[in-house]
Design a protein around this motif. Structure first.
Motif, mmCIF file in Angstrom:
data_model
loop_
_atom_site.group_PDB
_atom_site.id
_atom_site.type_symbol
_atom_site.label_atom_id
_atom_site.label_comp_id
_atom_site.label_asym_id
_atom_site.label_seq_id
_atom_site.Cartn_x
_atom_site.Cartn_y
_atom_site.Cartn_z
ATOM 1 N N ARG A 63 0.811 -1.195 0.050
ATOM 2 C CA ARG A 63 -0.112 -0.081 0.562
ATOM 3 C C ARG A 63 1.274 1.165 0.216
ATOM 4 O O ARG A 63 2.397 1.447 0.443
ATOM 5 C CB ARG A 63 -1.420 -0.183 0.825
ATOM 6 N N VAL A 64 0.776 2.017 -0.772
ATOM 7 C CA VAL A 64 1.339 2.589 -0.955
ATOM 8 C C VAL A 64 0.661 4.656 -0.952
ATOM 9 O O VAL A 64 -0.808 4.314 -0.702
ATOM 10 C CB VAL A 64 1.470 3.597 -1.735
ATOM 11 N N PRO A 65 0.397 5.583 -0.648
ATOM 12 C CA PRO A 65 -0.659 6.759 0.094
ATOM 13 C C PRO A 65 -0.959 7.393 -1.029
ATOM 14 O O PRO A 65 -2.282 7.630 -1.825
ATOM 15 C CB PRO A 65 0.112 7.868 0.543
ATOM 16 N N GLU A 66 -0.332 7.483 -3.012
ATOM 17 C CA GLU A 66 -0.338 8.557 -4.177
ATOM 18 C C GLU A 66 -0.965 6.972 -4.614
ATOM 19 O O GLU A 66 -1.051 6.468 -5.077
ATOM 20 C CB GLU A 66 0.481 9.298 -4.616
ATOM 21 N N GLY A 67 -1.838 7.670 -5.736
ATOM 22 C CA GLY A 67 -3.082 6.718 -6.782
ATOM 23 C C GLY A 67 -1.964 6.861 -7.987
ATOM 24 O O GLY A 67 -1.107 7.320 -7.930
ATOM 25 N N LYS A 68 -1.966 6.268 -9.056
ATOM 26 C CA LYS A 68 -1.149 5.778 -10.440
ATOM 27 C C LYS A 68 -2.160 6.471 -10.864
ATOM 28 O O LYS A 68 -2.594 7.409 -11.467
ATOM 29 C CB LYS A 68 -1.345 4.443 -10.670
ATOM 30 N N VAL A 69 -0.820 8.072 -11.421
ATOM 31 C CA VAL A 69 -1.239 9.016 -12.207
ATOM 32 C C VAL A 69 -0.591 8.805 -13.640
ATOM 33 O O VAL A 69 -0.950 9.483 -14.357
ATOM 34 C CB VAL A 69 -0.325 10.425 -11.814
#
Length: 144
Positions: free
Chosen positions: A73-79
């Motif tokens: 889990r990472v806080p940022e979404g895929k961009v």
């Protein structure tokens, strides 16, 4: 320096268990048993503080031949588009219409699991057909 013989593929994602279970279905992989003392992964997660639940999850090839897959889990979404992607080799050794039919059958199996078909790339003078897909969090992969 020795030769590296094994790799682990790591995915950054928002929901590690959900994404891992999707890839288990794609690859024919399995989820390992829950930690000792727990009857299920849900029971294990319930024992953790809320911020530590669904932090990471693993799936692996039951034969031991393929790489282990780890989802964190990472806080940022895929961009942006992936710089690296998996090619799922469902059409190996097949050509033409037979290859395309195998790729389309796999695509049709994965869509109900949450995959998205991005585009079908038909064979040309240089390349055989492949299908560009996205997993349940938008990570690109190919059916090749």
């Amino acid at each position: 320096m020795g030769t590296i013989r094994q790799v682990q593929i790591t995915f950054d994602c928002a929901s590690p268990e959900r994404v891992a279970r999707f890839w288990c279905e794609v690859m024919g992989y399995v989820v390992p048993p829950p930690p000792e003392g727990f009857t299920s992964w849900d029971a294990y997660n319930d024992s953790l503080p809320p911020e530590d639940r669904d932090k990471g999850f693993v799936c692996s090839d039951p034969t031991g031949a393929g790489p282990r897959m780890y989802f964190q889990r990472v806080p940022e979404g895929k961009v942006v588009k992936n710089r690296v992607h998996l090619c799922v080799r469902v059409g190996t050794g097949l050509v033409g219409a037979e290859r395309l039919a195998a790729l389309e059958a796999e695509r049709d199996r994965l869509i109900p699991l949450g995959a998205v078909c991005e585009r079908v790339m038909l064979a040309d003078e240089e390349n055989e057909s492949c299908i560009v897909m996205q997993d349940i969090e938008g990570n690109e992969f190919c059916l090749d």
